[in-house]
Design a protein around this motif. Sequence first.
Motif, short mmCIF file in Angstrom:
data_model
loop_
_atom_site.label_atom_id
_atom_site.label_comp_id
_atom_site.label_asym_id
_atom_site.label_seq_id
_atom_site.Cartn_x
_atom_site.Cartn_y
_atom_site.Cartn_z
N UNK A 125 -12.78 11.84 -25.62
CA UNK A 125 -11.84 12.14 -24.42
C UNK A 125 -11.37 13.44 -24.71
N UNK A 126 -11.69 14.53 -23.77
CA UNK A 126 -11.18 15.93 -24.12
C UNK A 126 -9.77 16.00 -24.04
N UNK A 127 -8.87 15.10 -23.03
CA UNK A 127 -7.56 15.27 -23.12
C UNK A 127 -6.80 15.08 -24.42
N UNK A 128 -7.65 14.17 -25.34
CA UNK A 128 -7.03 14.17 -26.61
C UNK A 128 -6.77 15.36 -27.40
N UNK A 129 -7.74 16.26 -27.13
CA UNK A 129 -7.88 17.56 -27.91
C UNK A 129 -7.05 18.67 -27.63
N UNK A 130 -6.35 18.20 -26.44
CA UNK A 130 -5.12 19.27 -26.04
C UNK A 130 -3.83 19.16 -26.69
N UNK B 246 -5.31 23.65 -22.10
CA UNK B 246 -5.09 23.91 -20.41
C UNK B 246 -5.02 25.35 -20.17
N UNK B 247 -5.22 25.48 -19.11
CA UNK B 247 -5.26 27.06 -18.47
C UNK B 247 -4.55 27.12 -17.08
N UNK B 248 -4.44 28.42 -16.64
CA UNK B 248 -3.72 28.19 -15.29
C UNK B 248 -4.31 27.64 -14.26
N UNK B 249 -5.83 27.60 -14.30
CA UNK B 249 -6.70 26.34 -13.37
C UNK B 249 -6.04 25.06 -13.44
N UNK B 250 -5.42 24.60 -14.41
CA UNK B 250 -5.00 23.19 -14.37
C UNK B 250 -3.73 22.88 -14.03
N UNK C 192 -12.41 19.63 -18.77
CA UNK C 192 -10.81 18.99 -18.82
C UNK C 192 -10.70 18.61 -17.30
N UNK C 193 -10.98 17.51 -17.02
CA UNK C 193 -10.65 17.32 -15.36
C UNK C 193 -9.27 16.46 -15.23
N UNK C 194 -8.25 17.26 -15.73
CA UNK C 194 -6.73 17.01 -15.52
C UNK C 194 -5.94 17.87 -14.82
N UNK C 195 -4.88 17.65 -14.14
CA UNK C 195 -3.84 18.48 -13.75
C UNK C 195 -2.79 18.55 -14.53
#
Length: 243
Positions: free
Chosen positions: A3-8, A116-120, A201-204
Amino acid sequence: MIDTILLTAARICTFEERRALTNASGFFFARGERLFLVTSRHVLRDKPSLHFPNRIEIELHTDPDNLAESTGFSIPLYGDGKSLWRQGQDKSGDIDVAVIEIERAALPPRTLYRAFTPEHLPGRLDLVEVGSSLLVVGFPLGFHDTLHHMPVVRQAVLASSFGLRFKGEGYFLTDARTHRGTSGAPVVMRVYSQDQARGDLPWLLLGVHSARLDVGSRDLELDEALGLNCAWYADILMTLTEY
């Protein structure tokens, strides 16, 4: 499949020279070619609790094929007597968010992470309703998967209007069970629309978890704690990461 969110998220340990002080949470934010570590400002300096570290250490994955491989990465907090992090203010006072830049070239060659980037950050067309399901990704009490060096998540609910800054302050409320060590964790909401700018990374990124919220009038014997938390709006990162 990871789960990519865990890598943030990154586990933060604070130090005064070699003396370990506290555990906290943080996450990566990229803007252009620049990379930043984001956490709560009080993790880096907190006068009321006499917390004055001079460096932090984060744990990094160093082998994409073996998550058990990791290393500590030390980041100084001061240079030439000046703080190296940036923190924000608004008309109500200090904002409990801080960023410190990481030199990408200094990272181990095969470091595995997501930023995360500004797009998130939420845009005008992103609907964030009160009661929405959120996640807080961090390291409560320093707890984590010690083999794979991964954070844990807590489910949260958006407990105040995302469109109205609570009491005029720069934060919103979440309803979640949190502990010390979660300070600096990203507060995120899953999105299901296809947006290539967000990559895998499909998260806000809605906010930065700060602290539990309590009321001074609460009777400690009769009344339970509210179970509410402050999360500072993540849009402050656009100000803190400007050149």
